[in-house]
Scaffold this motif. Structure first.
Motif, PDB file in Angstrom:
ATOM      1  N   TYR A   1     -16.185 -37.586 108.193  1.00 15.06           N
ATOM      2  CA  TYR A   1     -15.909 -39.007 107.216  1.00 15.06           C
ATOM      3  C   TYR A   1     -14.729 -39.611 107.803  1.00 15.06           C
ATOM      4  O   TYR A   1     -13.789 -39.102 108.559  1.00 15.06           O
ATOM      5  CB  TYR A   1     -15.500 -38.453 105.720  1.00 15.06           C
ATOM      6  N   CYS A   2     -14.454 -40.825 107.560  1.00 14.31           N
ATOM      7  CA  CYS A   2     -13.433 -41.646 108.137  1.00 14.31           C
ATOM      8  C   CYS A   2     -12.212 -41.124 107.419  1.00 14.31           C
ATOM      9  O   CYS A   2     -12.297 -40.647 106.522  1.00 14.31           O
ATOM     10  CB  CYS A   2     -13.779 -43.146 107.815  1.00 14.31           C
TER      11      CYS A   2
ATOM     12  N   GLY B   1     -21.759 -47.390 102.067  1.00 16.62           N
ATOM     13  CA  GLY B   1     -20.901 -47.117 103.281  1.00 16.62           C
ATOM     14  C   GLY B   1     -21.891 -46.817 104.432  1.00 16.62           C
ATOM     15  O   GLY B   1     -21.386 -47.355 105.500  1.00 16.62           O
TER      16      GLY B   1
ATOM     17  N   CYS C   1     -23.419 -41.480 103.312  1.00 15.23           N
ATOM     18  CA  CYS C   1     -22.413 -40.953 104.398  1.00 15.23           C
ATOM     19  C   CYS C   1     -22.273 -39.399 104.023  1.00 15.23           C
ATOM     20  O   CYS C   1     -22.001 -38.674 104.919  1.00 15.23           O
ATOM     21  CB  CYS C   1     -20.903 -41.649 103.994  1.00 15.23           C
TER      22      CYS C   1
ATOM     23  N   ASN D   1     -18.207 -45.903  95.384  1.00 14.90           N
ATOM     24  CA  ASN D   1     -17.306 -46.570  96.216  1.00 14.90           C
ATOM     25  C   ASN D   1     -17.558 -48.160  96.383  1.00 14.90           C
ATOM     26  O   ASN D   1     -17.381 -48.657  97.297  1.00 14.90           O
ATOM     27  CB  ASN D   1     -17.008 -46.054  97.575  1.00 14.90           C
TER      28      ASN D   1
ATOM     29  N   HIS E   1     -15.149 -38.617  99.871  1.00 16.17           N
ATOM     30  CA  HIS E   1     -15.941 -37.615  99.817  1.00 16.17           C
ATOM     31  C   HIS E   1     -15.666 -36.067 100.028  1.00 16.17           C
ATOM     32  O   HIS E   1     -15.811 -35.324  99.648  1.00 16.17           O
ATOM     33  CB  HIS E   1     -17.019 -38.056 101.041  1.00 16.17           C
TER      34      HIS E   1
ATOM     35  N   PRO F   1     -12.359 -43.964  97.301  1.00 19.96           N
ATOM     36  CA  PRO F   1     -12.014 -44.812  98.410  1.00 19.96           C
ATOM     37  C   PRO F   1     -13.072 -45.108  99.715  1.00 19.96           C
ATOM     38  O   PRO F   1     -13.356 -43.856 100.277  1.00 19.96           O
ATOM     39  CB  PRO F   1     -10.440 -44.616  98.649  1.00 19.96           C
ATOM     40  N   CYS F   2     -13.353 -46.276 100.160  1.00 20.08           N
ATOM     41  CA  CYS F   2     -14.233 -46.303 101.488  1.00 20.08           C
ATOM     42  C   CYS F   2     -13.419 -47.310 102.094  1.00 20.08           C
ATOM     43  O   CYS F   2     -13.719 -48.414 102.314  1.00 20.08           O
ATOM     44  CB  CYS F   2     -15.616 -46.855 101.037  1.00 20.08           C
ATOM     45  N   PRO F   3     -12.227 -46.838 102.872  1.00 21.49           N
ATOM     46  CA  PRO F   3     -11.552 -47.672 103.562  1.00 21.49           C
ATOM     47  C   PRO F   3     -12.136 -48.468 104.827  1.00 21.49           C
ATOM     48  O   PRO F   3     -12.144 -49.696 104.975  1.00 21.49           O
ATOM     49  CB  PRO F   3     -10.613 -46.832 104.517  1.00 21.49           C
ATOM     50  N   THR F   4     -13.214 -47.860 105.403  1.00 15.32           N
ATOM     51  CA  THR F   4     -13.861 -48.505 106.350  1.00 15.32           C
ATOM     52  C   THR F   4     -14.684 -49.642 105.987  1.00 15.32           C
ATOM     53  O   THR F   4     -14.790 -50.876 106.199  1.00 15.32           O
ATOM     54  CB  THR F   4     -14.675 -47.464 107.088  1.00 15.32           C
ATOM     55  N   GLY F   5     -15.501 -49.172 104.742  1.00 11.17           N
ATOM     56  CA  GLY F   5     -16.570 -50.047 104.158  1.00 11.17           C
ATOM     57  C   GLY F   5     -15.731 -51.561 103.374  1.00 11.17           C
ATOM     58  O   GLY F   5     -16.082 -52.470 103.461  1.00 11.17           O
TER      59      GLY F   5
ATOM     60  N   CYS G   1     -11.234 -41.326 103.265  1.00 12.57           N
ATOM     61  CA  CYS G   1     -12.683 -41.397 102.550  1.00 12.57           C
ATOM     62  C   CYS G   1     -12.491 -40.427 101.533  1.00 12.57           C
ATOM     63  O   CYS G   1     -11.883 -39.327 101.694  1.00 12.57           O
ATOM     64  CB  CYS G   1     -13.914 -40.982 103.524  1.00 12.57           C
TER      65      CYS G   1
HETATM   66  S1  SF4 Z   1     -17.948 -45.655 105.410  1.00 10.46           S
HETATM   67 FE1  SF4 Z   1     -16.913 -45.251 103.557  1.00 10.46          FE
HETATM   68  S2  SF4 Z   1     -18.043 -43.628 102.616  1.00 10.46           S
HETATM   69 FE2  SF4 Z   1     -18.569 -43.544 104.504  1.00 10.46          FE
HETATM   70  S3  SF4 Z   1     -17.352 -42.058 105.561  1.00 10.46           S
HETATM   71 FE3  SF4 Z   1     -16.178 -43.963 105.995  1.00 10.46          FE
HETATM   72  S4  SF4 Z   1     -14.944 -44.246 104.175  1.00 10.46           S
HETATM   73 FE4  SF4 Z   1     -16.256 -42.574 103.784  1.00 10.46          FE
END
Ligand code: SF4
Ligand SMILES: Cc1ncc(C[n+]2csc(CCOP(=O)(O)OP(=O)(O)O)c2C)c(N)n1
Length: 271
Positions: free
Chosen positions: A18-19, A126, A52, A122, A24, A212-216, A22
């Protein structure tokens, strides 16, 4: 000095993909801790989603299966009906549960199937690039709504706990989040309660977790936690949406004392 960190026995120890920031991974660990504490690893089967957390089956050290996108509740229904002594949980993102699997989720809840759903909200798809999900909030920017979700064009979000709480089937519905230490602990309590209700054979349970989904979302992990606090939990209020535990437990004790008559023995509906 005492050891304060230990890998739960129900985790494999494989490094997660995971990022940073995240949610998850946090929820995976909580599930493993709950399985350990309830001593149910040998009889638990989890259902991994297609978002994800598609590799959930690699991270948890219990029986796991993969099902097509959205079909978690349908598969869980079959497994639990064939093997009622299994502890079954379905782990699903919002695209999975509230988009592709809307029908499966609503009907399993309406039937009051005796398994547990762990719903990771989230507000975004994602894995496939941060597209709008059924839970994306009005005004929230996504890769498919770069100017923010406009309800006039994209419709309104689905609030899963509120929607399911109108049904008679679910026994326990709670929305939590993992954006702070205290909320992580509350989430663990909710997960443990949901599993316990399943063990007591009381019916359908779902824990929705704002994650949280910081990347998305295109923000730092810290900002993502603040976003949950300031925006997301206002639109998706935290709390218990349904808890029929005491009433259901009483009904089950009553039913066990007086076995139901066979349909053919009840006057008027014999064949
Ligand atoms: S895209 Fe979002 S949900 Fe998917 S691993 Fe990265 S942070 Fe987690
Ligand atoms: C039937 C089907 N439609 C679409 C896809 C493509 N797909 C894979 S993951 C995903 C998004 C998952 O989003 P979500 O369930 O919210 O989980 P997240 O990645 O955010 O954790 C999609 C659309 C698929 N695998 N199967």
């Amino acid at each position: 000095m005492g050891k304060i960190y230990k890998k739960p026995a129900s985790m494999t120890g494989i490094t997660m993909r995971y990022c940073p920031g995240c949610g998850h991974g946090i929820v995976h660990r909580l599930i493993a801790e709950v399985i350990d504490e309830l001593g149910i690893r040998e009889r638990t089967t989890g259902i991994a989603p297609v978002g994800c957390s598609v590799f959930l089956d690699e991270y948890l050290d219990c029986d796991m299966i993969q099902v097509p996108h959205g079909r978690g509740c349908a598969a869980a229904t079959g497994m639990k009906r064939v093997c009622p002594d299994l502890v079954v949980f379905s782990y699903q993102g919002d695209g999975d549960l509230a988009g592709i699997g809307t029908a499966e989720t609503i009907h399993a809840a309406a039937r009051g199937e005796n398994f547990t759903v762990i719903f990771i909200n989230n507000a975004i798809y994602g894995m496939t690039g941060g597209q709008q999900a059924p839970t994306t909030m009005p005004g929230q920017k996504t890769s498919t709504n770069p100017f923010g979700r406009d309800p006039k064009v994209a419709g309104y979000p689905i609030r899963v706990c509120e929607l399911l709480s109108s049904l008679d089937g679910p026994v326990y519905l709670e929305r939590t989040t993992v954006n702070s230490v205290s909320n992580v602990l509350k989430t663990k309590r909710a997960l443990k309660k949901a599993f316990q209700i399943q063990l007591d054979r009381l019916g359908f349970t779902l824990v929705e977790i704002l994650s949280p989904c910081p990347t998305g979302w295109g923000v730092t992990p810290k900002k993502a936690c603040e976003f949950i606090e300031e925006k997301m939990s206002k639109y998706y209020p935290l709390g218990v949406y349904k808890d029929l535990t005491p009433a259901k437990a009483e009904i089950r004790i009553y039913e066990e004392k007086i076995p139901p008559e066979k349909p053919s023995e009840i006057e008027g509906i014999g064949f």
